[in-house]
Design an enzyme around this catalytic site. Structure first.
Site, PDB file in Angstrom:
ATOM      1  N   HIS A  65       0.835  -1.194   0.000  1.00  0.00           N
ATOM      2  CA  HIS A  65       0.000   0.000   0.000  1.00  0.00           C
ATOM      3  C   HIS A  65       0.866   1.238   0.000  1.00  0.00           C
ATOM      4  CE1 HIS A  65       0.906  -0.870   4.238  1.00  0.00           C
ATOM      5  NE2 HIS A  65       0.803   0.429   4.457  1.00  0.00           N
ATOM      6  N   CYS A 200       2.288   3.785  11.861  1.00  0.00           N
ATOM      7  CA  CYS A 200       3.186   3.231  10.852  1.00  0.00           C
ATOM      8  C   CYS A 200       3.493   4.334   9.837  1.00  0.00           C
ATOM      9  CB  CYS A 200       2.571   2.013  10.168  1.00  0.00           C
ATOM     10  SG  CYS A 200       1.160   2.381   9.099  1.00  0.00           S
TER      11      CYS A 200
END
Length: 676
Positions: A65, A200
């Site tokens: 992603h 993240c």
């Protein structure tokens, strides 16, 4: 979610030999629907995100992603690979692959939907339904539904907890279990309380998957857990009263935790975000154990916020600590060095004998202005060693390490231990504070530990060791190094130039590059003829990789993809500005050809710069500080020679394969550019 995935974006027979090929196959479906505007550019951003941390998860899941300027609308593509594809998960290949594409400026609503999917991936019943889906339409409907299509399991013990977990997944800072939820066999009159933060690099998937895993594990263990997800969809900070009531803290993150000082004095488990996904129950058990032992970490010990994961060895952590000090020192070096270099350019080298401008300054005299620049730069340079030591200690022990580190750096200056003394002082200060933080402290004293006790004792211990134990030997070593640099000439200087050039071009802004750069700017703290030669060689070699890639894409553009040719245009300016990272997109796409060529060019430039006895007093600036360089024409010759060497080699090596424009579909290299 239904507008993000359609049956056309589902491949139930995904066949790929690598994660790059899998991403390319799914990305082509996005391109065909107009969701992605530039295939290579988008895959470059996917690969850059993958390089930060593998996106494989336990349970056979891969979630490549990224956020990208080449995405026109938030999109999700799904592939099911019977043979499995390696995405770096500890338990093996992934058979469920989700390619998540978010526009660079995606709004919070879209990002919240993607984060909801990330949470659902942690539910076994959801992934089982995807493995059983018979048609793309069925799979798209499962993924696009507002809640998991299969019914939630409802065992007697956990039925009440699951709806609450779903509620928590929709918003931050909501408890994993109310005080009344745990059974009577819990740890005490009230449940064990904890708070957690997950984050993240992109804040789309891992952040929310770790939160979901921790919440589910907490519900099973009867723990009252409140989670703050610092993701792309925004976040609601934990309430101050929740933090105050917490018995322990879990930080699962790969980027800096915002406002981390809130958790001062709390037993803390500090790990990478994937640990929160893969072993949440173990982390909560560790947090409970730390709280039972009364371990208080007034501020967790790695505040420069972990370049790596939870399994980092001592060598990796030491590098992170040292790079922390260097990164904070560099602005002082840049400002001070450039001011001094400008002073010499205006007033000549005799300006260092000028009287203080506070006592004598003539507005119309160039010499007075040169003296002002020189003395200001000298003051900035005076902070180099204390800042280096202070922020090495900060990297180890956070704010309580700052004062002992600065004191140790000041002692290093006092005893003439210089740059090496600053390194040692920072490690001593940080180590001392870390040791003190691990002591069991009465609760009543925890509030004053970070602001009084730790700085006081840390400063005293650091000063004692620097003044009376290690300071003098380090000062002698520093003097020996200075003498060696001052005496460099002939073959020895050329060999050092080769080594520095190789280091600067090996990892293009990475640890080895930073070591060579730190060695050079350390010499500027006590400048000599030799140290100025080293600084010149390091900057010249660091300019070569991006300039070489720019030249190669100009001369033989057909050997490079369209995205690489566009990057090559920017690389001219990046290289001229001494930004080695400008070559990273090329190195990441084709490391076996680009990196050796760049190293060869850097070695040539470093050797020639040393042989030509070029000098440099400014730590940065590239071609824009050429007037401040000793032997500037020869310096430019050295850079040109290295650039031509590297460009010629990379063209030669790339010529042995098919040009990027004719590469067979599925085999085209992924070009990596920087990504958010």
């Amino acid at each position: 979610m239904s507008d993000m995935i359609t049956p056309e974006l589902v491949d139930l027979d995904l066949s790929a030999d690598s994660k790059e090929e899998a991403a390319r196959t799914l990305a082509r479906r996005m391109v065909s629907l107009g969701r992605v505007t530039d295939l290579d550019g988008f895959l470059a951003d996917v690969a850059a995100r993958e390089a930060q941390m593998p996106t494989g998860l336990d349970g056979g899941i891969g979630i490549p992603h990224c956020r990208s300027a080449h995405v026109s609308a938030p999109t999700l593509a799904f592939g099911r690979a019977a043979a499995g594809i390696d995405f770096g998960a500890p338990d093996g290949p992934a058979d469920l692959v989700f390619l998540i594409a978010a526009p660079a400026g995606a709004d919070d609503a879209h990002l919240a939907i993607l984060s909801s999917l990330a949470r659902r991936l942690m539910r076994p019943e959801f992934t089982a339904a995807l493995r059983a889906a018979a048609t793309p339409q069925e799979a798209a409907a499962l993924i696009g539904s507002p809640s998991p299509a299969p019914p939630e399991p409802a065992p007697e013990a956990s039925a009440p907890a699951e709806p609450e977990a779903e509620t928590r997944a929709a918003g931050d800072g909501v408890p994993a279990g109310s005080g009344a939820e745990p059974p009577s066999g819990g740890p005490g009159p009230r449940p064990f309380r904890a708070v957690a933060v997950t984050s993240c690099p992109t804040g789309i998937a891992h952040t929310y998957m770790a939160a979901e895993a921790l919440q589910r594990a907490a519900a099973e263990a009867g723990i009252d857990l409140r989670v703050e997800t610092q993701g792309s969809a925004g976040f609601t900070p934990l309430a101050a009263e929740d933090i105050a009531a917490a018995d322990a803290v879990v930080l699962a993150h790969d980027v800096p935790v915002r406002d981390r000082a809130r958790f001062a004095g709390k037993p803390t488990v500090d790990v990478g975000v994937k640990a929160g996904i893969n072993r949440p129950a173990e982390l909560l058990a560790e947090a409970r154990d730390k709280a039972a032992r009364g371990e208080a970490t007034d501020h967790p010990p790695t505040p420069v916020e972990r370049a790596g994961g939870e399994a980092d060895g001592y060598g990796a952590r030491l590098r992170t600590w040292l790079m922390s000090g260097v990164s904070y020192m560099v602005p002082f070096v840049a400002a001070g060095g450039l001011l001094i270099a400008l002073a010499f350019a205006i007033g000549g080298y005799g300006i260092n004998d000028a009287p203080s401008v506070a006592e004598h300054f003539v507005w119309t005299e160039a010499a007075s202005w040169a003296a002002l620049l020189f003395q200001t730069g000298g003051l900035a340079f005076g902070f180099l060693v204390p800042v280096l030591a202070g922020y090495i200690a900060y990297g180890m022990a956070d704010r309580p390490g700052l004062v002992p580190g600065f004191v140790g750096g000041a002692v290093a200056l006092t005893i003439d231990a210089g740059f090496l003394g600053g390194l040692i002082a920072g490690l001593i200060a940080g180590g001392t504070v870390l040791a003190l933080q691990r002591l069991r402290i009465p609760v009543v004293l925890r509030g004053i530990m970070p602001v009084v006790v730790l700085p006081l004792i840390g400063s005293a211990v650091t000063a004692f060791l620097m003044f009376l134990v290690v300071g003098k030997p380090v000062a002698a070593l520093q003097q020996a190094l200075t003498d060696w640099l001052s005496g460099l000439s002939g073959a020895n200087a050329v060999i050092l130039g080769v080594v520095l050039g190789l280091m600067m071009c090996f990892d293009l802004g990475g640890p080895l590059n930073k070591v060579a750069y730190a060695f050079a700017i350390g010499g500027l703290a006590n400048p000599s003829e030799g140290s100025l030669k080293v600084m010149a060689a390091v900057m010249a070699a660091g300019m070569v990789p991006p300039l070489a890639m720019a030249l190669a894409t100009t001369v033989r553009g057909r050997l490079f993809s369209h995205s690489e040719r566009e990057n090559g245009k920017a690389a001219w300016f990046l290289g001229a500005s001494f930004i080695s990272e400008g070559a990273i997109p090329f190195a990441a796409a084709d490391p076996l050809r680009v990196i050796p060529a760049a190293m060869a060019g850097g070695a040539v430039t470093g050797a020639l710069s040393m042989a030509f006895e070029c000098t440099l007093r400014a730590p940065h600036g590239g071609v824009f500080v050429i007037p401040l360089i000793g032997n500037p024409l020869l310096y430019l010759t050295a850079i040109a020679a290295g650039t031509a060497t590297a460009a010629g080699l990379v063209i030669l090596l790339k010529g042995t394969r098919r040009p990027a424009g004719t590469t067979a579909p599925g085999a085209a290299p992924v070009t990596v550019t920087t990504a958010a």
